[in-house]
Write a protein that holds these residues in place. Structure first.
Motif, mmCIF file in Angstrom:
data_model
loop_
_atom_site.group_PDB
_atom_site.id
_atom_site.type_symbol
_atom_site.label_atom_id
_atom_site.label_comp_id
_atom_site.label_asym_id
_atom_site.label_seq_id
_atom_site.Cartn_x
_atom_site.Cartn_y
_atom_site.Cartn_z
ATOM 1 N N LEU A 1 0.944 -1.111 0.060
ATOM 2 C CA LEU A 1 0.032 -0.089 -0.111
ATOM 3 C C LEU A 1 0.726 1.064 0.102
ATOM 4 O O LEU A 1 2.033 1.280 0.303
ATOM 5 N N PRO A 2 0.377 2.295 -0.570
ATOM 6 C CA PRO A 2 1.083 3.483 -0.536
ATOM 7 C C PRO A 2 1.693 4.198 0.966
ATOM 8 O O PRO A 2 2.868 4.670 0.991
ATOM 9 N N ASN A 3 1.083 3.886 1.780
ATOM 10 C CA ASN A 3 1.650 4.224 3.295
ATOM 11 C C ASN A 3 2.702 3.337 3.744
ATOM 12 O O ASN A 3 2.960 3.449 5.060
ATOM 13 N N GLY A 4 3.071 2.244 2.980
ATOM 14 C CA GLY A 4 3.983 1.267 3.489
ATOM 15 C C GLY A 4 3.544 0.190 4.154
ATOM 16 O O GLY A 4 4.337 -0.767 4.483
ATOM 17 N N GLU A 5 2.210 -0.033 4.469
ATOM 18 C CA GLU A 5 1.736 -1.099 5.004
ATOM 19 C C GLU A 5 1.545 -2.185 4.036
ATOM 20 O O GLU A 5 1.479 -2.075 2.777
ATOM 21 N N MET A 6 1.889 -3.578 4.617
ATOM 22 C CA MET A 6 1.424 -4.636 3.859
ATOM 23 C C MET A 6 0.578 -5.742 4.214
ATOM 24 O O MET A 6 0.375 -5.550 5.657
ATOM 25 N N THR A 7 -0.242 -6.267 3.580
ATOM 26 C CA THR A 7 -1.105 -7.259 4.103
ATOM 27 C C THR A 7 -0.750 -8.851 2.978
ATOM 28 O O THR A 7 -0.232 -8.658 2.013
ATOM 29 N N ARG A 8 -1.228 -9.790 3.677
ATOM 30 C CA ARG A 8 -0.985 -11.070 3.167
ATOM 31 C C ARG A 8 -2.407 -11.716 2.928
ATOM 32 O O ARG A 8 -3.151 -11.810 3.846
ATOM 33 N N GLN A 9 -2.588 -12.340 1.750
ATOM 34 C CA GLN A 9 -3.873 -13.058 1.490
ATOM 35 C C GLN A 9 -3.670 -14.427 1.112
ATOM 36 O O GLN A 9 -2.627 -14.731 0.080
ATOM 37 N N ASP A 10 -3.774 -15.480 2.143
ATOM 38 C CA ASP A 10 -3.897 -16.804 1.786
ATOM 39 C C ASP A 10 -5.038 -17.515 1.239
ATOM 40 O O ASP A 10 -5.958 -17.347 2.017
ATOM 41 N N ASN A 11 -5.079 -18.296 0.002
ATOM 42 C CA ASN A 11 -6.434 -18.755 -0.135
ATOM 43 C C ASN A 11 -5.942 -19.993 -0.913
ATOM 44 O O ASN A 11 -4.704 -20.640 -1.338
ATOM 45 N N LEU A 12 -7.054 -20.979 -0.842
ATOM 46 C CA LEU A 12 -6.731 -22.380 -1.239
ATOM 47 C C LEU A 12 -8.265 -22.451 -2.104
ATOM 48 O O LEU A 12 -9.396 -22.360 -1.667
ATOM 49 N N SER A 13 -8.171 -22.736 -3.412
ATOM 50 C CA SER A 13 -9.325 -23.130 -4.473
ATOM 51 C C SER A 13 -9.341 -24.459 -5.166
ATOM 52 O O SER A 13 -8.297 -25.001 -5.387
ATOM 53 N N TYR A 14 -10.419 -24.640 -5.563
ATOM 54 C CA TYR A 14 -10.754 -26.009 -6.093
ATOM 55 C C TYR A 14 -11.639 -25.656 -7.385
ATOM 56 O O TYR A 14 -12.840 -24.794 -7.376
ATOM 57 N N ASP A 15 -11.296 -26.084 -8.689
ATOM 58 C CA ASP A 15 -11.824 -25.693 -9.919
ATOM 59 C C ASP A 15 -12.022 -26.874 -10.721
ATOM 60 O O ASP A 15 -11.286 -27.363 -11.140
ATOM 61 N N ASN B 1 -2.935 -8.691 8.311
ATOM 62 C CA ASN B 1 -2.159 -7.318 8.474
ATOM 63 C C ASN B 1 -0.694 -7.642 8.621
ATOM 64 O O ASN B 1 -0.488 -8.052 10.112
ATOM 65 N N LEU B 2 0.338 -7.519 7.994
ATOM 66 C CA LEU B 2 1.606 -7.737 8.458
ATOM 67 C C LEU B 2 2.421 -6.986 9.171
ATOM 68 O O LEU B 2 3.245 -7.569 9.811
ATOM 69 N N LYS B 3 1.945 -5.997 9.621
ATOM 70 C CA LYS B 3 2.325 -5.103 10.591
ATOM 71 C C LYS B 3 2.314 -5.277 11.894
ATOM 72 O O LYS B 3 3.151 -5.338 12.654
ATOM 73 N N ASP B 4 1.046 -6.114 12.370
ATOM 74 C CA ASP B 4 1.049 -6.517 13.778
ATOM 75 C C ASP B 4 0.427 -8.009 13.720
ATOM 76 O O ASP B 4 0.089 -8.554 14.669
ATOM 77 N N GLU B 5 0.546 -8.823 12.468
ATOM 78 C CA GLU B 5 -0.092 -10.107 12.285
ATOM 79 C C GLU B 5 -1.307 -10.344 12.658
ATOM 80 O O GLU B 5 -1.774 -11.283 13.055
#
Length: 942
Positions: A375-389, A435-439
């Motif tokens: 993100l522009p303010n330096g924050e980062m997030t992580r998205q974990d996903n598992l999909s079936y198709d 939220n990777l800043k504070d998990e």
């Protein structure tokens, strides 16, 4: 509209004045046109041959097109020598007297004889060069690339310098996508190069040629219209051009698990007779070897509801749909196909080319993703996903092409096509955002859908050209109609932070387009020609979307999130060009004015009481055109071109109806978007050093786009939801450059192949209200050393790629991703019909965040035994991915995200193939008793 009126007056003045002057000049000139068709000894057109009329020190020339035709214009009366030359053929020289009342001198068919130096009828003295340049054509000798029994065209293309084959089967050579495969100048399964790539056996291929082919209208008018396509032309081995031949194989195998049984079967039958070609192909497998390019992948790949799909748009303007498109090489796919292709001369004035095909596929994909968002303010997030198709699809289609030449001055081409697809898809995914800043946990949940869709498309195009006099005055007309319909019904569920609901969506999408094009070419005297042209386009897109909420089990009520939306696009393009012809070059200068209008309408309420909201956007763009071609000799060419063109937004980018099917991604169109306008530049240089059997090609192309359609993203860090809108922005730029070079080393057995390229992209966009400039630099280098003789083929290839990503909103998040790969291939062709071989690869990726790197070995081995008369049968046992190295891992990076992906795939397995080659050649099959290894022929079994 004031600008349009002024431009129209200028166009009339520009057209009428030169036409008047030309008549005055032409009264004192007497000139002729010389035309002919150049073929080989089997009647096959010779593409790219050089034709020259020589009178003392004066030379006039032209090159043959995809049909072997050439036309030399503005020839004065007199006595000439006509010289026809082409690498690999003996030069033909004949005397020609240009005179008489008929101003067009048609020499009919001229045959070039092959220049083959043989030793005792078996061994060829000199090795063919890996790559040759023949004017605008690149040519590769298939015998120099170590192909084995059972290999197909795609296996050969992967070894060509500057060529890549993507996971989806898309073929790219020197940065340009291949749109068609041709066999001896005839289209093969038109519009589906992946079909040829996966089914044409390499044992029928003599040469592989890469060339830019002008559109039919450009060829007819003599002026480039910017719609050329890059094609591959396959030259079939000379002894296979008269008769019936083919391959059939079947294979059974087993993987490392009991439920991973594998099978492959395929058959292709060809009949060649002069210019006529007939092919039948069919087969099935569960090894991810799709045949037709639209098998459950391309027919209705849209957003969550399978609607609309992606338009042409500007680079970087598209965003990911609510659900990812299916990767045809991921997971495990079972597929079956059958198809037929025919190209023939019905009589002296009719040519026909066409195909029909049907395919079925069943694909299952499991995907694990880890996505880092910056993100522009330096924050980062992580998205974990598992999909079936799971996707089941049926697809059928046909393409036809009829060419009618009632006389030497007239040509009419009619090209119809029809495609139909039906798909059932089930998709589900669980996700978690941190939220990777504070998990801390942002959200978690799941969503999914069940979709049924039908899609059908039809295209019809007719082109007409008539030469009105012998000096080059030509009228060309073209009309095109296309229609596409996609109906999709979907039930989807969303569950986020224990808040869940079930919804239903019905979507009816249609697109109708028409185009009328007219060109008038007028000789201006001497070597000058002028073209006046008009091009009108109309396109209507309609999307009628209905959304329902569940009020009770199996009871639905329509909500106000849907609606009907239509978009009409009008364009009236006018232009004029002047071409100047010299003996070895031509120059074209001109301009275009392109007024356009976008008119959108949103309907609200029931059909009886529709209200509507209208939006109308006007635009006018002016652009010059420039083209330069220079061919100092038959082995060298230089080409430079500039062109401007408008690109209209697609309906997904315009429709102001939110797509809320994905709880983490909402897409909303903007009806106020303007058409974008791009300035495109292209340059290419190619040459062949015959003394050293070395070739060099270099190419650069790029564009700058005005009013590019870019994304305007809003990311809510508290909910993990991303909202995507669209807007116009300037500053979009793209440039790509590449070069390839081949040469022999220390004799004829060792050769070096080098391919290098790079690209720069500047993509503006917005995130959380702040403008972001994405700067991306890609560099790719591939160096190969190949050694081959009668019994050995071995190569080592080093590949190094660098991807540099940087955005203006967060300078600290610069990424430098390095991909390194080493491939070693070795094959021993032993006596008694035995061959053994191995391919070993090492891949490593660095530069990602900790834990996102990728290192892997991949090792395949095979052994084969050929037997029966003429070694027509082969048993081959091959083991794939011996080390079970996890080739399903994939890393991608953009300025705002880094994604690590893992999918299920076909893992380690062994398979036993039985391959049978059959032929019945009208001139005897004696040459079939020999096998080409490297560049020499030797009797099998010796």
């Amino acid at each position: 509209m004031k600008h349009v009126r002024i431009a129209f007056v200028l166009l009339i003045a520009f057209c009428v004045l030169p036409c008047t002057v030309s008549r005055l000049i032409a009264q004192n000139l007497s000139s002729y046109n010389v035309t002919a068709t150049v073929v080989d000894e089997n009647g096959i057109p010779v593409i790219g041959a050089n034709a020259q009329l020589i009178q003392g020190k004066t030379k006039q020339g032209a090159a043959t097109d995809a049909k072997g035709h050439f036309r030399i214009q503005r020839v004065k009366a007199g006595t000439y020598k006509l010289e026809l030359s082409f690498i690999g053929y003996l030069t033909s020289v004949q005397d020609l007297k240009v005179e008489g009342k008929n101003k067009t001198i048609n020499l009919g068919k001229i045959t070039l004889k092959e220049n083959v130096r043989q030793l005792e009828g078996v061994t060829v003295k000199a090795a063919a060069a890996d790559m040759k340049v023949k004017g605008d054509t690149l040519e590769f000798s298939a015998a120099n690339f170590g192909m084995q029994e059972g290999d197909v065209l795609e296996d050969l293309i992967k070894k060509i310098p500057g060529a890549t084959v993507s996971e989806s089967g898309k073929i790219t050579i020197n940065g340009k996508e291949i749109s068609k495969i041709m066999i001896d100048g005839q289209e093969f399964f038109s519009g589906d190069p992946k079909m040829a790539g996966k089914h044409l056996p390499t044992n029928m291929i003599d040469k592989l040629q890469v060339l830019d082919r002008l559109s039919d209208m450009a060829r007819m008018s003599g002026f480039d219209d910017g719609e050329e396509e890059t094609v591959i032309n396959i030259q079939v081995k000379k002894d296979m051009r008269q008769g019936i031949f083919g391959n059939a194989y079947g294979g059974l195998g087993r993987g490392i698990k009991n439920d991973n049984n594998r099978y492959e079967t395929n058959a292709i039958v060809n009949q060649f007779k002069g210019k006529s070609q007939y092919t039948i192909v069919g087969g099935g497998n569960n090894t991810n070897n799709l045949g037709f390019s639209d098998l459950g992948v391309d027919m209705s790949q849209g957003r969550f509801a399978g609607v609309g799909g992606r338009g042409r748009g500007s680079r970087g303007s598209d965003v990911a749909g609510a659900i990812p498109n299916t990767n045809p090489r991921a997971g495990v796919t079972k597929s079956w196909i059958v198809g037929a292709n025919a190209a023939t001369n019905l009589n002296d004035i009719w040519d026909m080319n066409g195909n029909g095909r049907y395919g079925y596929s069943d694909q299952y994909v499991e995907t694990t993703n880890a996505i880092i968002n910056f993100l522009p303010n330096g924050e980062m997030t992580r998205q974990d996903n598992l999909s079936y198709d799971q996707v089941y699809s049926h697809n059928a289609g046909t393409d036809m092409r009829f060419v009618w030449t009632p006389d030497k001055l007239t040509e009419i081409i009619y090209s119809p096509s029809l495609r139909f697809g039906k798909k059932n898809r089930t998709f589900s995914e669980t996700f978690e955002n941190i939220n990777l800043k504070d998990e801390s946990m942002i959200n978690k949940g799941d969503y999914g859908m069940y979709e049924t869709s039908k899609n059908w498309t039809t295209d019809h195009r007719i082109d007409f050209s008539r030469h009105l006099n012998t000096d080059g005055r030509t009228l060309s007309l073209s009309a095109k109609f296309d229609y596409n319909s996609n109906d999709a019904d979907m039930i989807y569920h969303r569950n986020i932070n224990e808040d869940s609901y079930l919804s239903k969506q019905e979507s009816d999408f249609s697109r109708l387009g028409t185009r009328l094009w007219a060109s008038w070419v007028e000789p201006l005297g001497g070597r000058f020609f002028m073209q006046a042209l008009v091009n009108t386009r109309y396109r209507r897109q309609t999307n009628n979307r209905k959304n329902y909420s569940e009020v009770a089990k199996n009871e639905w009520i329509e909500n106000d999130e849907g609606g009907k939306y239509t978009n009409d696009f009008y364009s009236f393009n006018m232009g004029a060009n002047v071409k100047y012809l010299l003996k070895n070059m031509d120059v074209t200068l001109g301009f275009t004015v392109d007024p356009a209008m976008l008119k959108s309408k949103r309907y609200i309420g029931d059909s009886a009481d529709y209200e509507h909201q209208d939006t109308t956007i006007h635009s006018v763009n002016f652009a010059p055109t420039f083209a330069f071609r220079y061919r100092p000799n038959k082995q060298t060419s230089l080409r430079i071109q500039y062109r401007g063109r408008s690109q209209q937004p697609n309906i997904d980018q315009l429709m102001p109806l939110p797509d809320k099917t994905n709880p983490l991604l909402e897409v909303l169109g903007n009806p106020n978007l303007k058409p974008s306008f791009s300035h495109d530049v292209f340059a290419r240089y190619q040459t062949y050093f015959e003394k050293y059997r070395s070739s060099l090609q270099a190419m650069v192309f790029g564009n700058i786009t005005k009013d590019a359609i870019v994304s305007d993203a809003l990311y809510d860090i508290n909910t993990g939801k991303r909202t995507i809108k669209y807007r116009n922005a300037s500053g979009n730029a793209f440039i790509h450059a590449n070069a390839s070079f081949t040469m022999p080393l220390f004799g004829h057995n060792l050769s070096m192949r080098l391919a290098s390229g790079g690209a720069y992209m500047r993509i503006p966009g917005y995130i959380n209200g702040e403008k972001n400039i994405s700067n991306t630099v890609n560099m790719s280098n591939r160096l190969s050393f190949v050694y081959q003789n009668d019994w050995l083929y071995t190569s080592i290839t080093e590949t190094y790629d660098l991807d540099h990503f940087q955005n203006s909103t967060s300078d600290s998040e610069t990424a430098n991703i390095r991909h390194y790969r080493t491939d070693h291939e070795i094959t021993f062709n032993l006596p008694w019909g035995i061959s053994i071989g191995s391919t070993l690869s090492w891949k490593t990726t660095n530069g990602y965040k900790p834990g996102f790197g990728n290192k892997a070995w991949n090792w395949d081995m095979f052994a084969s035994y050929s037997f029966l008369k003429n070694k027509a049968a082969t048993l081959r046992f091959k083991v794939y991915d011996i080390l079970n190295s996890g080739i399903s891992n994939n890393n991608t990076s953009t300025p705002l995200t880094v994604t690590h992906q893992r999918t299920n795939t076909v893992v380690r397995y062994g398979i036993l193939h039985f391959i049978f080659r059959f032929n019945s050649f009208s001139k005897g099959a004696g040459r079939g008793d020999m096998r080409e290894v490297g560049n020499r022929r030797w009797f099998r079994g010796h």
